[in-house]
Design an enzyme around this catalytic site. Structure first.
Site, PDB file in Angstrom:
ATOM      1  N   GLY A  85       0.841  -1.200   0.000  1.00 18.35           N
ATOM      2  CA  GLY A  85       0.000   0.000   0.000  1.00 18.35           C
ATOM      3  C   GLY A  85       0.871   1.243   0.000  1.00 18.35           C
ATOM      4  NE  ARG A  86       4.012   2.787   5.371  1.00 19.70           N
ATOM      5  CZ  ARG A  86       3.354   3.390   6.370  1.00 19.70           C
ATOM      6  NH1 ARG A  86       3.353   4.703   6.452  1.00 19.70           N
ATOM      7  NH2 ARG A  86       2.719   2.678   7.284  1.00 19.70           N
ATOM      8  CB  CYS A 141      -8.884  22.804  20.209  1.00 22.51           C
ATOM      9  SG  CYS A 141      -9.530  24.225  19.340  1.00 22.51           S
TER      10      CYS A 141
HETATM   11  C1  LIG Z   1      -2.231  -2.466   5.851  1.00 24.32           C
HETATM   12  C2  LIG Z   1      -2.076  -3.765   5.201  1.00 24.32           C
HETATM   13  C3  LIG Z   1      -1.314  -3.884   4.038  1.00 24.32           C
HETATM   14  C4  LIG Z   1      -0.551  -2.742   3.422  1.00 24.32           C
HETATM   15  O1  LIG Z   1       0.500  -2.308   4.234  1.00 24.32           O
HETATM   16  P1  LIG Z   1       1.536  -1.219   3.678  1.00 24.32           P
HETATM   17  O2  LIG Z   1       2.458  -1.021   4.816  1.00 24.32           O
HETATM   18  O3  LIG Z   1       0.757  -0.003   3.358  1.00 24.32           O
HETATM   19  O4  LIG Z   1       2.196  -1.801   2.491  1.00 24.32           O
HETATM   20  C5  LIG Z   1      -1.252  -5.114   3.418  1.00 24.32           C
HETATM   21  N1  LIG Z   1      -1.912  -6.192   3.933  1.00 24.32           N
HETATM   22  C6  LIG Z   1      -2.638  -6.112   5.052  1.00 24.32           C
HETATM   23  C7  LIG Z   1      -3.333  -7.312   5.553  1.00 24.32           C
HETATM   24  C8  LIG Z   1      -2.755  -4.905   5.722  1.00 24.32           C
HETATM   25  O5  LIG Z   1      -3.465  -4.831   6.836  1.00 24.32           O
END
Ligand SMILES: *Cc1c(COP(=O)(O)O)cnc(C)c1O
Length: 417
Positions: free
Chosen positions: A275-276, A343
């Protein structure tokens, strides 16, 4: 590979002036580079080219429909963690056949929806979930494809809040119980054992814990084969780290190529869930300085973004680079805490930043493409910001700024007494 570049002193993204983006769409505003997102995806996809594979983008990192659409066009699958994310993937025109469903708390309604949509696989995280899935699949008259998420008990050596593969963590099925749970799954009438997986954490900077997790999972694959339980796919999760400050992220292409070499010939589809690493570096949050507040002890740059738009610094004490968008105007630099209007004392976007700024200047908070907008809230009744995608020299608004009326559109005043 970064599309963030100074031209004539001014910060641009893929050649588009960020000052003009801010002018046109207002601040605070998230801006993303389509080409950077695509290049990051391709590193995974190309790295795994030697084996049958599916790179499932972790939707929770940034779930904007335009980004899902762009990745889907490159052949991405999608790793979802809720019924809402499934709805988004489908709304982005993507096929449920490339969706895998992770998460420890899948509700009956979410499972029913995913069964009806015919997703590729459920990443099951506990025995009770397996039982629920079997029952609901029976009700729906289908067999549910299942992969068990194994907790391999390896230390990802990342922040404890984003570490998920250690014993005692809420995620996954303990390695020691895995065989027993697979036997149960294989005996269930409405379950089809399809795969195995793990995901040990996020913002991981060394690949050795991932390699360790792979070996732990392969042990199980071999033990299952001895019992006649064959698997179609092996999912090694996400968690690949990126540079926020001075970190050295892993070489994704090299890591994936090593994976492919290790797994070649074993006959299963290799999956990852990044993801990241796909969206993080490709995004920035644009914000304008409202005031410089100069106290004896401290100097503050009060900006129009806050923890409502970007909660990572407050939540994880994470660092994001903060840079001026405009050209250097020869002003003296000062050391500021960059703070928002919310705040809370924790509403700090960056401590002790050396910036040559004045009120009215634009700043860019970098590496904000992942876990930024998706975690934005309406705290302090702040409408959520807009999102803009830079695509081939054009800036496209892919989510409009929320209006104030939508803040309380679902609320009701008291009925008359
Ligand atoms: C959050 C998550 C990802 C993605 O993680 P990244 O660090 O953003 O690559 C992949 N698989 C599962 C099961 C997750 O919970």
């Amino acid at each position: 590979m970064s599309g963030f570049e100074r031209r004539g002193g001014e910060l641009t993204l893929d050649g588009v002036s960020l000052a003009q983006v801010a002018q046109r769409f207002g601040t605070p505003c998230y801006v993303y580079s389509r080409s950077m997102i695509e290049a990051a995806f391709r590193q995974f996809d190309t790295g795994l080219a030697g084996v049958d594979h599916l790179v499932c983008y972790a939707v929770k990192a940034n779930s904007n429909l335009a980004i899902l659409d762009a990745l889907g066009r490159l052949g991405a699958g999608f790793d979802i963690v809720s019924g809402g994310e499934l709805a988004r993937v489908l709304a982005a025109g993507q096929s449920a056949g490339r969706v895998i469903f992770s998460g420890v708390g899948k509700s009956e309604a979410e499972i029913r929806g995913a069964l009806a949509a015919r997703i590729k696989c459920f990443n099951v995280e506990s025995e009770p979930e397996l039982e629920r899935l079997d029952a609901l699949a029976a009700e729906a008259g289908v067999r549910a494809p299942v992969s068990l998420r194994i907790n391999p008990d390896v230390d990802a050596r990342t922040h404890p809040y984003i570490s998920t593969g250690l014993a005692g963590n809420k995620f996954g099925i303990p390695h020691a119980h895995a065989l027993a749970v697979y036997r149960r799954a294989a005996s269930m009438a409405n379950i089809r054992v399809a795969g195995i997986g793990c995901h040990i954490g996020s913002q991981i900077l060394e690949t050795s814990p991932m390699d360790e997790a792979l070996e732990r999972v392969l042990d199980l694959v071999d033990a299952l084969a001895l019992e006649g339980i064959g698997l179609e796919h092996l999912d090694l999760g996400g968690g690949f780290g990126i540079r926020y400050r001075d970190e050295t992220p892993p070489d994704i292409g090299a890591h994936c190529a090593r994976l492919a070499a290790r797994l070649k010939g074993r006959g299963f589809q290799v999956m990852l869930e990044p993801g990241r690493a796909i969206v993080g570096p490709a995004g920035a949050l644009l914000t304008r300085v409202e005031y410089l507040k100069l106290d004896k002890e401290k100097r503050f740059a009060v900006v129009d973004a806050s923890m409502s738009e970007l909660i990572r610094p407050a939540l994880y004490e994470s660092w994001h680079d903060i840079v001026a968008v405009g050209p250097d105007q020869g002003r003296a630099a000062g050391r500021y805490d960059v703070v928002g209007p919310v705040c809370e004392s924790s509403d700090v976007l960056g401590f002790d930043r050396d910036l040559a700024v004045a009120a009215g200047d634009l700043l860019a908070i970098l590496s904000a493409g992942a876990y930024g907008m998706v975690m934005a809230s309406n705290y302090n009744s702040r409408p959520r910001p807009c999102e803009v995608l830079v695509d081939a020299g054009r800036a496209i608004e892919v989510r409009a700024r929320e209006g104030v009326d939508s803040l309380f559109a679902l609320e009701k005043r008291l009925p008359p007494r």
